[in-house]
Each structure stands twice: as structure tokens, then as C-alpha cells.
Design an enzyme around this catalytic site. Structure first.
Site, PDB file in Angstrom:
ATOM      1  N   GLY A  47      -8.467 -14.142  38.404  1.00 40.77           N
ATOM      2  CA  GLY A  47      -9.056 -14.314  39.730  1.00 40.77           C
ATOM      3  C   GLY A  47      -8.146 -15.176  40.580  1.00 40.77           C
ATOM      4  O   GLY A  47      -7.384 -15.994  40.054  1.00 40.77           O
ATOM      5  N   GLN A  52      -5.732 -20.579  47.418  1.00 36.71           N
ATOM      6  CA  GLN A  52      -4.736 -20.807  46.367  1.00 36.71           C
ATOM      7  C   GLN A  52      -3.355 -20.289  46.761  1.00 36.71           C
ATOM      8  O   GLN A  52      -2.364 -20.617  46.111  1.00 36.71           O
ATOM      9  CB  GLN A  52      -5.160 -20.132  45.056  1.00 36.71           C
ATOM     10  CG  GLN A  52      -6.390 -20.757  44.425  1.00 36.71           C
ATOM     11  CD  GLN A  52      -6.692 -20.108  43.104  1.00 36.71           C
ATOM     12  OE1 GLN A  52      -7.399 -19.113  43.043  1.00 36.71           O
ATOM     13  NE2 GLN A  52      -6.127 -20.638  42.022  1.00 36.71           N
ATOM     14  N   LEU A  92      -5.064 -21.029  37.992  1.00 33.05           N
ATOM     15  CA  LEU A  92      -3.643 -20.920  38.317  1.00 33.05           C
ATOM     16  C   LEU A  92      -3.169 -22.099  39.176  1.00 33.05           C
ATOM     17  O   LEU A  92      -1.986 -22.415  39.179  1.00 33.05           O
ATOM     18  CB  LEU A  92      -3.362 -19.595  39.039  1.00 33.05           C
ATOM     19  CG  LEU A  92      -3.643 -18.333  38.214  1.00 33.05           C
ATOM     20  CD1 LEU A  92      -3.401 -17.091  39.049  1.00 33.05           C
ATOM     21  CD2 LEU A  92      -2.800 -18.300  36.947  1.00 33.05           C
ATOM     22  N   HIS A 133     -16.356 -19.531  39.968  1.00 28.76           N
ATOM     23  CA  HIS A 133     -15.113 -20.319  40.022  1.00 28.76           C
ATOM     24  C   HIS A 133     -14.350 -20.021  41.320  1.00 28.76           C
ATOM     25  O   HIS A 133     -13.928 -20.939  42.028  1.00 28.76           O
ATOM     26  CB  HIS A 133     -14.268 -19.971  38.786  1.00 28.76           C
ATOM     27  CG  HIS A 133     -12.915 -20.611  38.743  1.00 28.76           C
ATOM     28  ND1 HIS A 133     -12.531 -21.472  37.742  1.00 28.76           N
ATOM     29  CD2 HIS A 133     -11.849 -20.495  39.563  1.00 28.76           C
ATOM     30  CE1 HIS A 133     -11.285 -21.882  37.975  1.00 28.76           C
ATOM     31  NE2 HIS A 133     -10.843 -21.292  39.068  1.00 28.76           N
ATOM     32  N   HIS A 137     -13.582 -22.248  45.118  1.00 28.93           N
ATOM     33  CA  HIS A 137     -12.299 -22.478  45.809  1.00 28.93           C
ATOM     34  C   HIS A 137     -12.458 -22.391  47.331  1.00 28.93           C
ATOM     35  O   HIS A 137     -11.747 -23.073  48.061  1.00 28.93           O
ATOM     36  CB  HIS A 137     -11.257 -21.426  45.391  1.00 28.93           C
ATOM     37  CG  HIS A 137     -10.520 -21.760  44.130  1.00 28.93           C
ATOM     38  ND1 HIS A 137      -9.736 -22.882  44.006  1.00 28.93           N
ATOM     39  CD2 HIS A 137     -10.426 -21.097  42.950  1.00 28.93           C
ATOM     40  CE1 HIS A 137      -9.194 -22.902  42.795  1.00 28.93           C
ATOM     41  NE2 HIS A 137      -9.599 -21.831  42.130  1.00 28.93           N
TER      42      HIS A 137
HETATM   43 ZN    ZN Z   1      -9.093 -21.338  40.203  1.00 30.33          ZN
END
Ligand code: ZN
Length: 159
Positions: A47, A52, A92, A133, A137
Site C-alpha cells: 500500500g 508518502q 515504506l 493504515h 497517512h
Molecule cells: Zn505506511
């Protein structure tokens, strides 16, 4: 294929709240493509959320390796959540770290697809965990904030 640079946990950008997408432009479609490329390129990536890769928009992509394949979420909302599952997570943006996080065992998530059409997905297990999750973010929340016992563990890099 185009890869984007990952924003890591020490970058203040990863803590910002992302804004909804008001129009699905070619730029947004390119972002979706690049996010999928980046997720698949990264080992263990199941994901990836737009912040990110440094874009503060409410978008994430997921592929947990099940029958759904790649799922793209634009302006997602978790409209139902219940149950509980404790399991280890990684990210990540937080390389080399893991901890145990308590997530709902069942969620229903509503979002737009790349054509601007609304869809609803019902998820359990890993997919439910991953949706929660990635959704976090979009509000600047990392899984390490939610360690059930307060412990964060180092993962041995095995390459
Ligand atoms: Zn994450």
C-alpha cells in the site's frame, strides 16, 4: 514506469493532513500510475498513500495480493468499522521498523475510482488492516503512533 521518491518518517511532510481531490485531472491519473509503480518497485510494498510521495492529496493505492489486485482510492471514507485484530505492520516511509497495531477486523470503505465513480469495498483481514493504515497517512498518522504495547522493533535487513 515512473518512480517517485518516498517521504520518510523524519520529514515533516509525512505528518500533514492531506486535502481531498476536487477534480481528477491528468496530473492525478499520472500520480496514481506513479504510486502503483513505486509501490510495486519497493520490496514488501502492499500500500502507498499520496503523502508518502510528497503529494498532500487524499489518495492511496493498495494491492495485498488478493483477488482484488490493484485498488485505487480517491477521497476514501471508512463508513463502517468493527471488530479488532492485532498484528505487525511496517511502512515504506518507516523503513526497518515494525510494531503490533490493533486495527478493526472489518471495514467498509467508500471512495472514487480513477473515472470519478464511487465504489464501496468491504474488507477483512490484511486488506482491512491495510486500508486503515493507508487512511491514517491521509491524516498524518503513522502506524508507530499506535503500537499496542508502546514497543517499536527493528527489522533485520536481509538483503
Ligand atoms: Zn505506511
Amino acid at each position: 514506469m515512473a518512480l517517485r521518491n518516498l517521504v520518510l518518517e523524519n520529514d515533516p511532510l509525512i505528518r500533514k493532513v492531506s486535502r481531498p481531490v476536487d477534480e481528477i485531472t491528468p496530473r492525478i491519473l499520472k500520480l496514481l500510475d506513479d504510486m502503483a509503480d513505486t509501490m510495486y518497485y519497493e520490496d514488501r510494498g502492499i500500500g502507498l498513500a499520496a503523502p508518502q510521495v510528497g503529494v498532500l492529496r487524499r489518495i492511496f493505492v493498495i494491492d495485498v495480493g488478493d483477488e482484488h489486485g490493484l485498488i485505487e482510492f480517491i477521497n476514501p471514507e471508512i463508513i463502517e468499522s468493527d471488530g479488532s485484530q492485532v498484528g505487525s505492520e511496517g511502512c515504506l516511509s518507516v523503513p526497518g521498523k515494525t510494531c503490533e497495531v490493533d486495527r478493526p477486523s472489518h471495514v467498509v470503505c467508500k471512495a472514487l475510482n480513477r473515472d470519478g465513480e464511487e465504489f464501496t469495498i468491504e474488507a477483512t483481514g490484511l486488506l482491512a488492516r491495510c486500508i486503515c493504515h493507508e487512511y491514517d497517512h491521509l491524516d498524518g498518522i503513522l502506524f508507530i503512533d499506535k503500537s499496542v504495547d508502546g514497543n517499536i522493533y527493528r527489522i533485520q535487513e536481509d538483503d
